[in-house]
Design a protein around this motif. Sequence first.
Motif, PDB file in Angstrom:
ATOM      1  N   UNK A   1      -3.628  -2.207   9.589  1.00 56.43           N
ATOM      2  CA  UNK A   1      -3.693  -1.108  10.556  1.00 56.43           C
ATOM      3  C   UNK A   1      -2.423  -0.850  11.096  1.00 56.43           C
ATOM      4  N   UNK A   2      -2.130   0.421  11.586  1.00 58.87           N
ATOM      5  CA  UNK A   2      -0.887   0.718  12.116  1.00 58.87           C
ATOM      6  C   UNK A   2      -0.393  -0.124  13.236  1.00 58.87           C
ATOM      7  N   UNK A   3      -1.190  -0.941  13.759  1.00 60.87           N
ATOM      8  CA  UNK A   3      -0.850  -1.916  14.948  1.00 60.87           C
ATOM      9  C   UNK A   3      -0.429  -3.024  14.246  1.00 60.87           C
TER      10      UNK A   3
ATOM     11  N   UNK B   1      11.589 -15.431   4.081  1.00 54.37           N
ATOM     12  CA  UNK B   1      10.535 -14.423   4.077  1.00 54.37           C
ATOM     13  C   UNK B   1      10.865 -13.441   3.042  1.00 54.37           C
ATOM     14  N   UNK B   2       9.642 -12.940   2.498  1.00 49.86           N
ATOM     15  CA  UNK B   2       9.527 -11.668   1.599  1.00 49.86           C
ATOM     16  C   UNK B   2       8.425 -11.027   1.376  1.00 49.86           C
ATOM     17  N   UNK B   3       8.290  -9.909   0.829  1.00 48.78           N
ATOM     18  CA  UNK B   3       7.026  -9.328   0.540  1.00 48.78           C
ATOM     19  C   UNK B   3       6.641  -8.402   1.789  1.00 48.78           C
ATOM     20  N   UNK B   4       7.523  -7.990   2.490  1.00 51.46           N
ATOM     21  CA  UNK B   4       7.365  -6.850   3.624  1.00 51.46           C
ATOM     22  C   UNK B   4       7.271  -5.526   2.797  1.00 51.46           C
ATOM     23  N   UNK B   5       7.170  -4.615   3.523  1.00 49.10           N
ATOM     24  CA  UNK B   5       7.166  -3.103   3.136  1.00 49.10           C
ATOM     25  C   UNK B   5       6.478  -2.080   3.850  1.00 49.10           C
ATOM     26  N   UNK B   6       6.353  -0.757   3.140  1.00 46.66           N
ATOM     27  CA  UNK B   6       5.817   0.259   3.626  1.00 46.66           C
ATOM     28  C   UNK B   6       4.559   0.594   3.150  1.00 46.66           C
ATOM     29  N   UNK B   7       3.253   0.458   3.893  1.00 47.06           N
ATOM     30  CA  UNK B   7       2.023   0.610   3.279  1.00 47.06           C
ATOM     31  C   UNK B   7       1.263   1.523   4.115  1.00 47.06           C
ATOM     32  N   UNK B   8      -0.062   1.941   3.406  1.00 44.70           N
ATOM     33  CA  UNK B   8      -1.033   2.891   4.216  1.00 44.70           C
ATOM     34  C   UNK B   8      -1.809   1.894   4.849  1.00 44.70           C
ATOM     35  N   UNK B   9      -2.580   2.567   6.090  1.00 42.86           N
ATOM     36  CA  UNK B   9      -3.625   1.842   6.543  1.00 42.86           C
ATOM     37  C   UNK B   9      -4.862   1.431   5.738  1.00 42.86           C
ATOM     38  N   UNK B  10      -5.278   0.511   5.687  1.00 41.46           N
ATOM     39  CA  UNK B  10      -6.125  -0.008   4.713  1.00 41.46           C
ATOM     40  C   UNK B  10      -5.731  -0.903   3.758  1.00 41.46           C
ATOM     41  N   UNK B  11      -4.376  -0.742   3.375  1.00 39.72           N
ATOM     42  CA  UNK B  11      -3.783  -1.452   2.419  1.00 39.72           C
ATOM     43  C   UNK B  11      -3.715  -2.998   2.757  1.00 39.72           C
ATOM     44  N   UNK B  12      -3.185  -3.569   1.392  1.00 41.16           N
ATOM     45  CA  UNK B  12      -3.128  -5.007   1.682  1.00 41.16           C
ATOM     46  C   UNK B  12      -1.507  -5.431   1.418  1.00 41.16           C
ATOM     47  N   UNK B  13      -0.966  -6.537   1.837  1.00 42.35           N
ATOM     48  CA  UNK B  13       0.436  -7.005   1.428  1.00 42.35           C
ATOM     49  C   UNK B  13       0.302  -8.469   1.605  1.00 42.35           C
ATOM     50  N   UNK B  14       0.984  -9.134   0.725  1.00 41.54           N
ATOM     51  CA  UNK B  14       1.192 -10.468   0.730  1.00 41.54           C
ATOM     52  C   UNK B  14       2.454 -10.995   1.192  1.00 41.54           C
ATOM     53  N   UNK B  15       2.882 -11.646   2.276  1.00 39.70           N
ATOM     54  CA  UNK B  15       4.117 -12.000   2.456  1.00 39.70           C
ATOM     55  C   UNK B  15       4.177 -13.717   2.090  1.00 39.70           C
ATOM     56  N   UNK B  16       5.325 -14.008   1.736  1.00 37.62           N
ATOM     57  CA  UNK B  16       5.675 -15.195   1.453  1.00 37.62           C
ATOM     58  C   UNK B  16       6.650 -15.874   2.386  1.00 37.62           C
ATOM     59  N   UNK B  17       6.758 -16.965   2.561  1.00 40.86           N
ATOM     60  CA  UNK B  17       7.867 -17.687   3.162  1.00 40.86           C
ATOM     61  C   UNK B  17       8.375 -19.218   2.359  1.00 40.86           C
ATOM     62  N   UNK B  18       9.670 -19.016   2.000  1.00 40.02           N
ATOM     63  CA  UNK B  18       9.963 -20.140   0.882  1.00 40.02           C
ATOM     64  C   UNK B  18      10.816 -21.034   1.928  1.00 40.02           C
ATOM     65  N   UNK B  19      10.486 -22.224   1.862  1.00 38.02           N
ATOM     66  CA  UNK B  19      11.073 -23.421   2.576  1.00 38.02           C
ATOM     67  C   UNK B  19      12.240 -23.984   1.742  1.00 38.02           C
TER      68      UNK B  19
END
Length: 126
Positions: free
Chosen positions: A87-89, A6-24
């Motif tokens: 969201x924070x949750x 997996x990759x793409x995680x991080x610290x963001x603020x509420x309302x933001x977007x992230x895209x995680x990747x999972x390379x097989x």
Amino acid sequence: QVQLVESGGGLVQAGDSLRLSCAASGRTSRRYAVAWFRQAPGKERAYAAVINWDGGATYYADSVKGRFTMSRDNAKNTVYLQMNSLKPEDTAVYYCAASYDSTRYPGRASNDYVYWGQGTQVTVSS
């Protein structure tokens, strides 16, 4: 066997977007389903989303439905989780998991999956 990273995680603020990747990698010529699970601090690992082998079917937990979108590019052996309106949750370690499955209705339980990545941390601040 299938190895997942997996990759793409991080610290963001509420309302933001992230895209995680999972390379097989490994034996990816067989049809396999991929799911995303997440584990928040002090909580059990929970299902978030799943995609079937050809990307024709996706399913989401109620908690992420309408905000998260799962997709896959089989030519690249990569699965994605686009996460919007975070969201924070949503803060958790996110794991991708795979299992050989040629159906349109892959499982949504942890024990349906044999191969797991190491996880990527997603932290959403308020």
